[in-house]
Design a protein around this motif. Sequence first.
Motif, PDB file in Angstrom:
ATOM      1  N   MET A 319      28.076  -7.887  11.325  1.00 55.17           N
ATOM      2  CA  MET A 319      29.101  -7.626  12.173  1.00 55.17           C
ATOM      3  C   MET A 319      28.951  -7.183  13.358  1.00 55.17           C
ATOM      4  N   GLU A 320      27.801  -6.414  13.453  1.00 57.46           N
ATOM      5  CA  GLU A 320      27.351  -5.876  14.936  1.00 57.46           C
ATOM      6  C   GLU A 320      27.053  -7.139  15.599  1.00 57.46           C
ATOM      7  N   PRO A 324      31.304  -8.987  19.795  1.00 57.76           N
ATOM      8  CA  PRO A 324      31.873  -9.863  20.680  1.00 57.76           C
ATOM      9  C   PRO A 324      32.837 -10.737  20.215  1.00 57.76           C
ATOM     10  N   ARG A 325      32.748 -11.633  19.497  1.00 53.00           N
ATOM     11  CA  ARG A 325      33.509 -12.783  18.845  1.00 53.00           C
ATOM     12  C   ARG A 325      34.919 -11.660  18.390  1.00 53.00           C
ATOM     13  N   MET A 326      34.548 -10.687  17.521  1.00 53.21           N
ATOM     14  CA  MET A 326      35.536 -10.051  17.041  1.00 53.21           C
ATOM     15  C   MET A 326      36.608  -9.478  18.251  1.00 53.21           C
ATOM     16  N   VAL A 473      29.713 -11.414   3.451  1.00 53.25           N
ATOM     17  CA  VAL A 473      30.701 -10.397   4.472  1.00 53.25           C
ATOM     18  C   VAL A 473      31.863 -11.401   4.220  1.00 53.25           C
ATOM     19  N   THR A 474      33.079 -10.616   3.513  1.00 48.66           N
ATOM     20  CA  THR A 474      33.984 -11.383   3.352  1.00 48.66           C
ATOM     21  C   THR A 474      35.101 -11.412   4.317  1.00 48.66           C
ATOM     22  N   GLU A 481      38.222  -5.017  10.247  1.00 46.86           N
ATOM     23  CA  GLU A 481      37.841  -4.222  11.375  1.00 46.86           C
ATOM     24  C   GLU A 481      38.290  -4.988  12.649  1.00 46.86           C
ATOM     25  N   VAL A 482      38.746  -6.381  12.772  1.00 44.84           N
ATOM     26  CA  VAL A 482      39.514  -6.787  13.783  1.00 44.84           C
ATOM     27  C   VAL A 482      40.916  -6.177  14.004  1.00 44.84           C
TER      28      VAL A 482
END
Length: 710
Positions: A319-320, A324-326, A473-474, A481-482
Amino acid sequence: MIKECPDCHGRGYKVVSTEICPQCKGKGKSKSIDFMKMSEKNLDSILKNGAECGKCKGTGSIEVTTPCKTCNGLGKIYTCKICGARIEKPQDPNQEVCESCANSQYVYALDESCDLKDVEAGKLYHGVVSSKASFGAFVDLNPHVRGLMHSSNIVVPPEVGDSVIVLVKSIKAGGKLDLIPKTIKKYETVEVEKELPLKNSAEIDPSMKGRLLRIEGEVIQVKQTSGPTIFTISDEGGFVPCAAFESAGKRSYPHIDVGMIVSITGEVTLRDDQIQIEVMSMKLLTGEKEAVVKGRVERVIDEKATPADIPFLVKSEIMEKLKPRMLHVAKEIKKAILHSTPIILRHHADADGITSAIAIERAILPLITEIGGMDAEYYFYKRAPSKAPFYELADVTRDISYALEDLSRHGQKMPLIILVDNGSTEEDVPSMRQAKVYGIDMLVIDHHHPDDIVDQYLIGHVNPAHVGGDFGVTAGMLCAEVARMINPNISDTIKHLPAVSAVGDRSEAPEAERYISLVSDRYTLEELKEMALALDYEQFWLKFSSGKGLIDDILDLGDHETHKNLVSLLCEQANTMIQDQLETCLFNVKSQNLANGTIMNVIDVENYAHKFTFPPPGKTSGEVHDVLTKKYPDKPVVTIGYGPDFAVIRSKGVLMNIPKIVRELREEIKGAGVSGGGHLVVGSIKFVEGMRTEVLSRLAEKIGSAEVEY
């Protein structure tokens, strides 16, 4: 127009220097006095104080001046009454215009916000004949200003509704206008607007009730009521409804539509304690003016849409890398809300998809209400489940149909479609292409193995496979997180959703264990599993309904006691039905050993399982697979549940790539119509019924040639 000269301040000259008075030599006193010309009062003053020098007035010095070149010594300058350009002194001060304007005819058009104070005698105006009388014709210069053309000045009698050009001869007592019709072939129209303060929606408050003002922004909704037409205007401050009335139920300003940039003047009013602008004038802005307003609004919205760059709830290298995409996706969602763009949230109809959607929903609904008002959720948001793990044509057809109805009924924009726990695969492309025809923007947050082809249809795409991750990572983890990036205030409310997602999708990623541990003080592992099962069970009966309220209670987002009782009941019912299904299915499972050591189990769920009830074929195959993996704990196991034209695949210990297998089968078996996809080791395949034997045989061969972990 006459103005004081700015250089000499109306004196007509400039002071170059000062010199000693040559008459009194700087003393300021006169040397000679003619007593015969003085009064007794002045004589008395001279005898006491002495005589003042007549040249320097007693100062002892005189100014050396030169005529002001700016005004040619007049002390004033003249500007054109029409364009404001500097001109020489005219012969008739009441008619001063520059040479350019003198050769042109200017006809003024009064904006609807103008009143009698904005009319000047001696000027030409556009008007419309509103009524006729024996003594002349009445002409409206705008809805608020009317004058009379006396019959003595009319050569050709006009008809009601005729557009005319009139000269305002005089403004009589009581505001009566004396008009003279004019016939002019060449002229230039000058728009006249009332000078009003420009405000944005955030600056307007109830204390301003009754005040006239001007706003500029984008039309985001046009709603026709039985009375006025309601235009919702979005600007850098937010939004404000504006009511325009022509006649009951008739569309006002029919040329103004959603997406246009406008300038509105009107009066601040209150309706149901909410601020509303009563429209006096609405103008479409184009060209440079449109670009300026749009640029101003976009700059503010871009700043407001900046998401919160906060730490994740758990440690995750994947996720790190995706951050940027998130952040980009979070910003696009916030921008849509600030633009009052309707949002359709599509999700897969299982525990992972539902938790993904609810996380986003909890983040955006408070913002939608804040921007659009209490009923904004009804107009600007819709959540809908998708039965398949991709965006089906049936789904997009419904979404486009509803969007077009809302466009027609409420004057709304086309929506932003957010796909969660689906949207990454080639199977989504046909639907995406339909959405693109209507200019619909789409975002995807998914963990199914992605195909590059989908990205050309998206404005944002979050998938762990883009940075070397996998389906472990579901989507529920990513969406939670988003959601926190969009609205950090809901972090505590939704932090258990990734854990429910993890157990529902049976994730074995390290992130799953961390999310489960994060909420271990609130929920046991068994309670999380029960929530996931209850979601799957209830969504089966909900079919295409979002289940708002019910889903919230299952996820403990309402009353906790209701949550406990509901989940307990649903799980009891679900487990009973699963057990009934297993008792039937397990007796009919056929197993065989493949060349690579895999135990392949097959079950005909069309003929040897209960249909049209819970669990459905996919869930049934998964439950059968769970029993068989426990039976063969040290063996690679694949379970296939098949029907007339489909197969559901569950795998453990076999290193398959289902999306790749689907592509190979489509190319190798002509006429089978193979399609499908999913995760690398969990997925589904569709085909034509007559080619089932060939497809399943070739599928078994490919599974038998795959690498295994044991």
